[in-house]
Motif scaffolding. Sequence first.
Motif, PDB file in Angstrom:
ATOM      1  N   TRP A   1     -23.926  20.363 -30.528  1.00 17.48           N
ATOM      2  CA  TRP A   1     -24.756  19.158 -30.477  1.00 17.48           C
ATOM      3  C   TRP A   1     -24.381  18.322 -29.240  1.00 17.48           C
ATOM      4  O   TRP A   1     -25.254  17.847 -28.510  1.00 17.48           O
ATOM      5  CB  TRP A   1     -24.584  18.319 -31.744  1.00 17.48           C
ATOM      6  CG  TRP A   1     -25.689  17.321 -31.933  1.00 17.48           C
ATOM      7  CD1 TRP A   1     -26.820  17.461 -32.678  1.00 17.48           C
ATOM      8  CD2 TRP A   1     -25.773  16.028 -31.305  1.00 17.48           C
ATOM      9  NE1 TRP A   1     -27.603  16.339 -32.558  1.00 17.48           N
ATOM     10  CE2 TRP A   1     -26.984  15.443 -31.732  1.00 17.48           C
ATOM     11  CE3 TRP A   1     -24.958  15.314 -30.438  1.00 17.48           C
ATOM     12  CZ2 TRP A   1     -27.391  14.175 -31.310  1.00 17.48           C
ATOM     13  CZ3 TRP A   1     -25.367  14.053 -30.016  1.00 17.48           C
ATOM     14  CH2 TRP A   1     -26.561  13.492 -30.459  1.00 17.48           C
TER      15      TRP A   1
ATOM     16  N   THR B   1     -25.573  20.059 -25.828  1.00 16.21           N
ATOM     17  CA  THR B   1     -27.022  20.006 -25.619  1.00 16.21           C
ATOM     18  C   THR B   1     -27.495  18.569 -25.406  1.00 16.21           C
ATOM     19  O   THR B   1     -28.420  18.326 -24.623  1.00 16.21           O
ATOM     20  CB  THR B   1     -27.775  20.655 -26.786  1.00 16.21           C
ATOM     21  OG1 THR B   1     -27.339  20.084 -28.027  1.00 16.21           O
ATOM     22  CG2 THR B   1     -27.547  22.153 -26.817  1.00 16.21           C
ATOM     23  N   HIS B   2     -26.862  17.626 -26.069  1.00 12.75           N
ATOM     24  CA  HIS B   2     -27.202  16.216 -25.820  1.00 12.75           C
ATOM     25  C   HIS B   2     -26.826  15.817 -24.405  1.00 12.75           C
ATOM     26  O   HIS B   2     -27.542  15.050 -23.746  1.00 12.75           O
ATOM     27  CB  HIS B   2     -26.489  15.304 -26.820  1.00 12.75           C
ATOM     28  CG  HIS B   2     -26.698  13.842 -26.530  1.00 12.75           C
ATOM     29  ND1 HIS B   2     -27.878  13.181 -26.802  1.00 12.75           N
ATOM     30  CD2 HIS B   2     -25.880  12.919 -25.955  1.00 12.75           C
ATOM     31  CE1 HIS B   2     -27.779  11.924 -26.419  1.00 12.75           C
ATOM     32  NE2 HIS B   2     -26.578  11.738 -25.898  1.00 12.75           N
TER      33      HIS B   2
ATOM     34  N   GLU C   1     -29.523  16.985 -22.291  1.00 12.15           N
ATOM     35  CA  GLU C   1     -30.722  16.177 -22.541  1.00 12.15           C
ATOM     36  C   GLU C   1     -30.642  14.844 -21.796  1.00 12.15           C
ATOM     37  O   GLU C   1     -31.606  14.411 -21.145  1.00 12.15           O
ATOM     38  CB  GLU C   1     -30.867  15.927 -24.038  1.00 12.15           C
ATOM     39  CG  GLU C   1     -32.046  15.039 -24.411  1.00 12.15           C
ATOM     40  CD  GLU C   1     -32.021  14.595 -25.862  1.00 12.15           C
ATOM     41  OE1 GLU C   1     -32.924  13.826 -26.253  1.00 12.15           O
ATOM     42  OE2 GLU C   1     -31.098  14.999 -26.605  1.00 12.15           O
TER      43      GLU C   1
ATOM     44  N   PHE D   1     -30.418  23.329 -20.782  1.00  9.89           N
ATOM     45  CA  PHE D   1     -30.264  24.135 -21.995  1.00  9.89           C
ATOM     46  C   PHE D   1     -29.946  25.593 -21.647  1.00  9.89           C
ATOM     47  O   PHE D   1     -29.268  26.278 -22.412  1.00  9.89           O
ATOM     48  CB  PHE D   1     -31.526  24.067 -22.843  1.00  9.89           C
ATOM     49  CG  PHE D   1     -31.733  22.743 -23.555  1.00  9.89           C
ATOM     50  CD1 PHE D   1     -30.732  21.791 -23.615  1.00  9.89           C
ATOM     51  CD2 PHE D   1     -32.938  22.462 -24.171  1.00  9.89           C
ATOM     52  CE1 PHE D   1     -30.920  20.578 -24.272  1.00  9.89           C
ATOM     53  CE2 PHE D   1     -33.142  21.263 -24.838  1.00  9.89           C
ATOM     54  CZ  PHE D   1     -32.129  20.315 -24.887  1.00  9.89           C
TER      55      PHE D   1
ATOM     56  N   CYS E   1     -26.346  25.690 -21.267  1.00  6.26           N
ATOM     57  CA  CYS E   1     -25.732  25.725 -22.598  1.00  6.26           C
ATOM     58  C   CYS E   1     -25.786  27.135 -23.187  1.00  6.26           C
ATOM     59  O   CYS E   1     -24.833  27.581 -23.842  1.00  6.26           O
ATOM     60  CB  CYS E   1     -26.446  24.745 -23.536  1.00  6.26           C
ATOM     61  SG  CYS E   1     -26.227  23.008 -23.096  1.00  6.26           S
TER      62      CYS E   1
ATOM     63  N   ALA F   1     -30.048  25.535 -27.782  1.00  7.14           N
ATOM     64  CA  ALA F   1     -30.638  24.246 -28.141  1.00  7.14           C
ATOM     65  C   ALA F   1     -31.785  24.393 -29.138  1.00  7.14           C
ATOM     66  O   ALA F   1     -32.059  23.466 -29.905  1.00  7.14           O
ATOM     67  CB  ALA F   1     -31.124  23.527 -26.883  1.00  7.14           C
ATOM     68  N   TRP F   2     -32.460  25.539 -29.153  1.00  3.72           N
ATOM     69  CA  TRP F   2     -33.582  25.712 -30.071  1.00  3.72           C
ATOM     70  C   TRP F   2     -33.131  25.772 -31.529  1.00  3.72           C
ATOM     71  O   TRP F   2     -33.949  25.667 -32.454  1.00  3.72           O
ATOM     72  CB  TRP F   2     -34.393  26.962 -29.721  1.00  3.72           C
ATOM     73  CG  TRP F   2     -33.617  28.245 -29.628  1.00  3.72           C
ATOM     74  CD1 TRP F   2     -33.041  28.777 -28.518  1.00  3.72           C
ATOM     75  CD2 TRP F   2     -33.337  29.161 -30.695  1.00  3.72           C
ATOM     76  NE1 TRP F   2     -32.420  29.969 -28.807  1.00  3.72           N
ATOM     77  CE2 TRP F   2     -32.589  30.228 -30.139  1.00  3.72           C
ATOM     78  CE3 TRP F   2     -33.658  29.177 -32.045  1.00  3.72           C
ATOM     79  CZ2 TRP F   2     -32.144  31.298 -30.909  1.00  3.72           C
ATOM     80  CZ3 TRP F   2     -33.210  30.252 -32.819  1.00  3.72           C
ATOM     81  CH2 TRP F   2     -32.474  31.291 -32.246  1.00  3.72           C
TER      82      TRP F   2
ATOM     83  N   GLN G   1     -32.921  18.384 -30.365  1.00  2.00           N
ATOM     84  CA  GLN G   1     -33.026  19.015 -29.051  1.00  2.00           C
ATOM     85  C   GLN G   1     -34.057  20.147 -29.035  1.00  2.00           C
ATOM     86  O   GLN G   1     -34.701  20.403 -28.002  1.00  2.00           O
ATOM     87  CB  GLN G   1     -31.650  19.534 -28.616  1.00  2.00           C
ATOM     88  CG  GLN G   1     -30.677  18.441 -28.172  1.00  2.00           C
ATOM     89  CD  GLN G   1     -29.901  17.807 -29.318  1.00  2.00           C
ATOM     90  OE1 GLN G   1     -30.471  17.562 -30.377  1.00  2.00           O
ATOM     91  NE2 GLN G   1     -28.627  17.515 -29.114  1.00  2.00           N
TER      92      GLN G   1
END
Length: 316
Positions: free
Chosen positions: A190, A193-194, A197, A232, A235, A242-243, A248
């Motif tokens: 989390w 990915t944040h 973002e 992403f 990542c 992220a999916w 996200q």
Amino acid sequence: MRILIIGTGVIGCIYGWQLYESGNVITHFVRKGQKEHIDKEGFLIRCLDARKADKTVVETLYQPEVTEQINDIYDLIIVPVKANQLESILPIIAQTEKHIDVLFLQNLWVKHIGLIESYLPDSRIIYGQAHIMGGGKKGNIITCTIFGNKAAPTMIGKKDGSKTEQVIRIEKLIQQANLNPKVSKDILAWLYTHYAEANGLVAGVMEAGTSVNYVSDIQYIRHSVKVIREGFKVCATLKIHAWKIYPQALYYLPMWILLPALLKMYSTEETQLMIQGHISHSLDEMKQMFYDVLNTGESFHLSMACYKQMQKFMFL
């Protein structure tokens, strides 16, 4: 609980204020030479509280207890400082008693997790992110927003996903302060990915010049989404997808659905206030975050074309 909060930044002060209001004993650790001024002036907080139906603007004087030395009387230490300040504070925290839990409530990337774990045992560490709020600080005046949307929580979790007694205790603490805790079984995924973002949003706003300009042309938001999706991919090289992570995963929606929804969200008063605060108060951190992801992508031999296109705006 007896809680020590490191620093008096925006996140630290807002969480300190809310945790104090819910009945806890709060102390802030500050660098030498700051205590006298804070004791005298305190912090004027102007908070748009979107947890309330009428989105009330609350104005209050927050005058916390302040110390320039850390002792072992605390039940919890909260670290909400900018990630680029971790290196100076971790040696001090590492000297505290091993029974004191430490909640890292901040933007964190791979290198930061490694740094934290080089100083502290896993048994003491809880990771988190103050997704429920944002804002800026000028002098002793803090302008912020606390979101009321359930999709904007205070994220917390252990690296291994276990819901230990310490996690349950912190979850209850944050719930009592009405700061919407959410325990994640994969908190590092989390956080990473944040991190990616946030880069896309900041890059788009930097390209637009201001948060108001950002929502005046949907092309800026389109560019943000492209940067986010490229982040992403970085990542994914870390085996984080992220999916699989909400919210996200929503960035994979078709552009014709996603862009109008983001435009609506970014145009709200509370989100505009959050963006303006981050750009004015945390620009050094935001730039470092951008280059953290860019450099990681390049180390995996990814093209990072979208990042490179936006790179020129990060020098403004």
